[in-house]
Motif scaffolding. Structure first.
Motif, PDB file in Angstrom:
ATOM      1  N   PRO A  73     -36.867  14.864  54.614  1.00 25.14           N
ATOM      2  CA  PRO A  73     -35.532  14.409  55.005  1.00 25.14           C
ATOM      3  C   PRO A  73     -35.167  14.856  56.424  1.00 25.14           C
ATOM      4  CG  PRO A  73     -35.499  15.469  52.850  1.00 25.14           C
ATOM      5  CD  PRO A  73     -36.857  15.701  53.434  1.00 25.14           C
ATOM      6  N   ALA A  74     -34.566  13.943  57.161  1.00 20.53           N
ATOM      7  CA  ALA A  74     -34.073  14.267  58.503  1.00 20.53           C
ATOM      8  C   ALA A  74     -32.761  15.027  58.365  1.00 20.53           C
ATOM      9  CB  ALA A  74     -33.864  12.981  59.301  1.00 20.53           C
ATOM     10  N   SER A  75     -32.301  15.590  59.471  1.00 25.20           N
ATOM     11  CA  SER A  75     -31.072  16.383  59.434  1.00 25.20           C
ATOM     12  C   SER A  75     -29.848  15.548  59.055  1.00 25.20           C
ATOM     13  CB  SER A  75     -30.846  17.092  60.777  1.00 25.20           C
ATOM     14  OG  SER A  75     -30.763  16.146  61.814  1.00 25.20           O
ATOM     15  N   ARG A 142     -39.236  20.490  64.082  1.00 24.95           N
ATOM     16  CA  ARG A 142     -37.875  20.754  63.626  1.00 24.95           C
ATOM     17  C   ARG A 142     -36.988  21.029  64.828  1.00 24.95           C
ATOM     18  NH1 ARG A 142     -38.655  23.830  57.896  1.00 24.95           N
ATOM     19  NH2 ARG A 142     -39.916  22.180  57.019  1.00 24.95           N
ATOM     20  N   GLU A 143     -35.709  20.812  64.643  1.00 21.22           N
ATOM     21  CA  GLU A 143     -34.760  20.967  65.745  1.00 21.22           C
ATOM     22  C   GLU A 143     -34.736  22.390  66.275  1.00 21.22           C
ATOM     23  OE1 GLU A 143     -31.009  19.593  64.316  1.00 21.22           O
ATOM     24  OE2 GLU A 143     -31.745  17.576  63.967  1.00 21.22           O
ATOM     25  N   GLN A 144     -34.203  22.530  67.443  1.00 20.49           N
ATOM     26  CA  GLN A 144     -33.954  23.760  68.170  1.00 20.49           C
ATOM     27  C   GLN A 144     -35.236  24.498  68.531  1.00 20.49           C
ATOM     28  OE1 GLN A 144     -31.293  24.308  65.254  1.00 20.49           O
ATOM     29  NE2 GLN A 144     -29.478  23.899  66.444  1.00 20.49           N
ATOM     30  N   GLU A 145     -35.547  25.598  67.869  1.00 22.06           N
ATOM     31  CA  GLU A 145     -36.594  26.501  68.333  1.00 22.06           C
ATOM     32  C   GLU A 145     -37.952  25.828  68.526  1.00 22.06           C
ATOM     33  OE1 GLU A 145     -38.708  30.481  66.681  1.00 22.06           O
ATOM     34  OE2 GLU A 145     -36.518  30.418  66.557  1.00 22.06           O
ATOM     35  N   ARG A 152     -40.687  23.635  76.757  1.00 16.92           N
ATOM     36  CA  ARG A 152     -41.048  24.618  77.798  1.00 16.92           C
ATOM     37  C   ARG A 152     -42.497  24.464  78.241  1.00 16.92           C
ATOM     38  NH1 ARG A 152     -37.580  27.865  74.717  1.00 16.92           N
ATOM     39  NH2 ARG A 152     -39.292  28.731  73.495  1.00 16.92           N
ATOM     40  N   VAL A 153     -43.378  24.073  77.310  1.00 18.49           N
ATOM     41  CA  VAL A 153     -44.798  23.935  77.644  1.00 18.49           C
ATOM     42  C   VAL A 153     -45.080  22.587  78.294  1.00 18.49           C
ATOM     43  CG1 VAL A 153     -47.107  23.766  76.645  1.00 18.49           C
ATOM     44  CG2 VAL A 153     -45.522  25.491  75.806  1.00 18.49           C
TER      45      VAL A 153
END
Length: 155
Positions: A73-75, A142-145, A152-153
């Motif tokens: 399931p998506a957010s 997954r979102e965020q982290e 960043r990479v």
């Protein structure tokens, strides 16, 4: 003609096959290049009639089957999308397989498609990387982290 070997990894087979068909049918046909593409196509759409072909690469298929959740399931609670719960573990296992893979060793170019973060799996293999991206860059993460670490990479 000059021979160019491309090793391709993607979960959306028909997307990955778009540049492959251009290279093989157009560029090779007009010379002086002979482009050969080894595609590791798994999971999504790899068996679409005569278009798709699922990979016969057992170790990579097994890795992707274990590390990629095909439908979660998506957010928003409505849609379902594939994702990789632990990108670090996938990368570590892929690196071990890649070091022993004859197809990767003989490739001139490594191609990644969906999901875009698969491009980072090729870092450290000492080959040029070509990305053919047809989805949002954070797809499958997954979102965020997880997404922020990938951003960043990938620059």
């Amino acid at each position: 003609p000059a021979r160019v070997r491309v090793w391709s990894l993607g979960l959306h087979a028909t997307l990955a096959m778009e540049p492959e068909s251009i290279w093989v049918e157009v560029i090779s046909a007009s010379g002086p290049w002979d482009v050969a593409v080894e595609s590791v196509l798994a999971q999504n759409y790899c068996d679409v009639g005569s278009l798709g072909r699922c990979t016969a690469h057992g170790a990579l298929s097994d890795l992707l089957r274990r590390r990629v959740v095909k439908s979660a399931p998506a957010s928003n609670g409505l849609n379902k999308f594939p994702h990789v719960p632990d990108p670090g573990a996938l990368a570590q296992e892929f690196a071990a397989l890649a070091r022993a893979d004859a197809g990767i060793a003989s490739a001139d170019i490594l191609m990644c498609s969906e999901p875009p973060f698969f491009c980072t799996l090729f870092l450290g293999l000492g080959k040029p990387i070509f990305g053919y991206i047809g989805n949002p860059f954070g797809a499958y993460l997954r979102e965020q982290e997880q997404q922020e670490a990938f951003y960043r990479v990938f620059h």
